[in-house]
Enzyme design. Sequence first.
Site, PDB file in Angstrom:
ATOM      1  CG  HIS A  55      -1.798  -1.009   1.167  1.00 57.05           C
ATOM      2  ND1 HIS A  55      -3.094  -0.883   2.000  1.00 57.05           N
ATOM      3  CD2 HIS A  55      -2.296  -2.113   0.531  1.00 57.05           C
ATOM      4  CE1 HIS A  55      -3.826  -1.954   1.771  1.00 57.05           C
ATOM      5  NE2 HIS A  55      -3.247  -2.598   1.077  1.00 57.05           N
ATOM      6  CD  GLU A  57      -1.704   4.673   3.260  1.00 56.52           C
ATOM      7  OE1 GLU A  57      -2.746   5.361   3.497  1.00 56.52           O
ATOM      8  OE2 GLU A  57      -1.391   3.696   2.768  1.00 56.52           O
ATOM      9  CB  CYS A  85      -6.446   0.024   5.153  1.00 54.82           C
ATOM     10  SG  CYS A  85      -4.759  -0.558   5.086  1.00 54.82           S
ATOM     11  CB  CYS A  88      -1.725   1.924   5.969  1.00 55.29           C
ATOM     12  SG  CYS A  88      -1.486   1.042   4.507  1.00 55.29           S
TER      13      CYS A  88
END
Length: 158
Positions: A55, A57, A85, A88
């Site tokens: 992801h 991040e 999320c 993250c």
Amino acid sequence: MEAPNPEFMREAIRLSIEKMQAGHGGPFGCVIVKDGQIIARGFNQVTSTHDPTCHAEVDAIRKACATLGTFQLNGCDLYTSCEPCPMCLGAIYWARPRRVFYGNTKADAAAIGFDDQFIYDEIEKPLSDRQIPMTELLRDEATAGFRAWEQHESRTDY
């Protein structure tokens, strides 16, 4: 403490669009800032790398930590195009940046098919009620690693 800089958020948003359109993954971008300078840029690469953990991040945190030569982001600000999320969010707390700024909300993400509510719901359930079974196994043997850690003379606590 200085005010958030909209230009850093614009860069995260730009990355989210550019890298998504280039076929790297979903529409998510992130920048990490220290002392008024971007030290890392991350973007979603889940589908292009076949890595569900890639992801924006997490990508940016990995790059920032490598740049700084540390596993914590003390004094850094994280700008992400979307509210993090659960995965993250966990990575952010482990990395310990000073602040997080986000653009889209988790409701905005859910509206286009990125709904993480089921993960939040699963975390609240007892292990026996989760969709993915979780069963303790060989705990007595596994504690040997923890005992070794406790006695490891050159360990770095975190």
